[in-house]
Design a protein around this motif. Sequence first.
Motif, PDB file in Angstrom:
ATOM      1  N   PRO A 118     -15.960  -9.301 -29.232  1.00  0.00           N
ATOM      2  CA  PRO A 118     -16.962  -9.556 -27.447  1.00  0.00           C
ATOM      3  C   PRO A 118     -18.496  -8.981 -28.071  1.00  0.00           C
ATOM      4  N   ASP A 119     -19.227  -9.595 -27.827  1.00  0.00           N
ATOM      5  CA  ASP A 119     -20.925  -9.076 -28.320  1.00  0.00           C
ATOM      6  C   ASP A 119     -21.362  -8.548 -27.276  1.00  0.00           C
ATOM      7  N   LYS A 120     -22.696  -7.579 -26.731  1.00  0.00           N
ATOM      8  CA  LYS A 120     -22.918  -7.369 -25.929  1.00  0.00           C
ATOM      9  C   LYS A 120     -23.699  -7.766 -24.840  1.00  0.00           C
ATOM     10  N   ALA A 121     -24.155  -9.231 -25.805  1.00  0.00           N
ATOM     11  CA  ALA A 121     -24.643 -10.048 -24.793  1.00  0.00           C
ATOM     12  C   ALA A 121     -23.843 -10.778 -23.561  1.00  0.00           C
ATOM     13  N   SER A 122     -22.866 -11.303 -24.605  1.00  0.00           N
ATOM     14  CA  SER A 122     -21.662 -12.345 -23.500  1.00  0.00           C
ATOM     15  C   SER A 122     -20.827 -11.402 -22.959  1.00  0.00           C
ATOM     16  N   LEU A 123     -20.772  -9.695 -22.728  1.00  0.00           N
ATOM     17  CA  LEU A 123     -20.152  -9.360 -22.152  1.00  0.00           C
ATOM     18  C   LEU A 123     -20.957  -8.656 -20.430  1.00  0.00           C
ATOM     19  N   TYR A 124     -22.259  -9.188 -21.299  1.00  0.00           N
ATOM     20  CA  TYR A 124     -23.119  -8.725 -19.949  1.00  0.00           C
ATOM     21  C   TYR A 124     -22.871 -10.125 -18.851  1.00  0.00           C
ATOM     22  N   SER A 125     -23.235 -10.600 -19.788  1.00  0.00           N
ATOM     23  CA  SER A 125     -23.175 -12.029 -19.030  1.00  0.00           C
ATOM     24  C   SER A 125     -22.212 -12.504 -18.112  1.00  0.00           C
ATOM     25  N   ALA A 126     -21.116 -12.288 -18.354  1.00  0.00           N
ATOM     26  CA  ALA A 126     -19.762 -12.517 -17.781  1.00  0.00           C
ATOM     27  C   ALA A 126     -20.001 -11.896 -16.586  1.00  0.00           C
ATOM     28  N   LEU A 127     -20.467 -10.649 -16.550  1.00  0.00           N
ATOM     29  CA  LEU A 127     -20.662  -9.185 -15.853  1.00  0.00           C
ATOM     30  C   LEU A 127     -21.227  -9.889 -14.430  1.00  0.00           C
ATOM     31  N   ARG A 128     -22.054 -10.809 -14.786  1.00  0.00           N
ATOM     32  CA  ARG A 128     -23.225 -10.937 -13.982  1.00  0.00           C
ATOM     33  C   ARG A 128     -22.308 -11.709 -12.973  1.00  0.00           C
ATOM     34  N   GLY A 129     -21.293 -12.439 -13.270  1.00  0.00           N
ATOM     35  CA  GLY A 129     -20.722 -13.087 -11.896  1.00  0.00           C
ATOM     36  C   GLY A 129     -20.382 -12.687 -10.574  1.00  0.00           C
ATOM     37  N   LEU A 130     -20.311 -10.849 -11.361  1.00  0.00           N
ATOM     38  CA  LEU A 130     -19.432 -10.312 -10.161  1.00  0.00           C
ATOM     39  C   LEU A 130     -20.526  -9.580  -9.045  1.00  0.00           C
ATOM     40  N   ALA A 131     -20.561  -9.499  -7.779  1.00  0.00           N
ATOM     41  CA  ALA A 131     -20.973  -8.063  -7.376  1.00  0.00           C
ATOM     42  C   ALA A 131     -21.142  -7.210  -7.887  1.00  0.00           C
ATOM     43  N   PRO A 132     -22.462  -6.339  -7.572  1.00  0.00           N
ATOM     44  CA  PRO A 132     -22.205  -5.083  -7.845  1.00  0.00           C
ATOM     45  C   PRO A 132     -22.214  -4.449  -7.367  1.00  0.00           C
ATOM     46  N   CYS A 133     -21.092  -3.353  -7.272  1.00  0.00           N
ATOM     47  CA  CYS A 133     -20.443  -3.111  -6.581  1.00  0.00           C
ATOM     48  C   CYS A 133     -19.857  -1.134  -6.698  1.00  0.00           C
ATOM     49  N   CYS A 134     -18.964  -0.578  -6.902  1.00  0.00           N
ATOM     50  CA  CYS A 134     -18.642   1.291  -7.409  1.00  0.00           C
ATOM     51  C   CYS A 134     -19.131   1.281  -8.538  1.00  0.00           C
TER      52      CYS A 134
END
Length: 162
Positions: A118-134
């Motif tokens: 996985p490239d960095k862009a797709s990784l961070y884009s997928a993580l945007r679907g999660l609420a910020p947490c711990c």
Amino acid sequence: MTITLTINEKKHVISADPSEKLLTVLRKEKLFSVKCGCQKGLCGNCMILLDDNPVPACLVPIGIVRDSKIVTLEYFKNDPCYQDIITGFNQAGIHLCGYCNAGKIFTAYGILKASFRPDKASLYSALRGLAPCCADSDSLAAAIMYAVAAKHTREGRHNAKK
Ligand code: FES
Ligand code: FES
């Protein structure tokens, strides 16, 4: 309305209003890994696999999933990828609290499934679907890359190019 679908490899016949959300239906089935968070598709805590794709169950009306295959975290724990993901999270020093596990683990699975590297862009884009947490995004991204490496090792793959 009666809807037939497969949940965790077992056929279920559900009587429900077609507009009822999958989140509610699954919790009525006592699948409590599906957490009732924002109910707006923003936190990921109700994540399931719908036909092997990570989806927030709070956005899915039961009426549109007839004959689909649903997997929740309770069953996904038997998948070898689950252990790869847990290994990755442990290596990154992330200890999931129990509330956010479905979102983080299924998001990681979606990334592992989509690419060997996985490239960095797709990784961070997928993580945007999660609420910020711990766990911050950089630690989560690192955890997923460790999980990718664990999967390669388990499958005996080296120098994968995809
Ligand atoms: S409860 Fe479904 S995404 Fe938050
Ligand atoms: S909400 Fe679960 S680790 Fe942060």
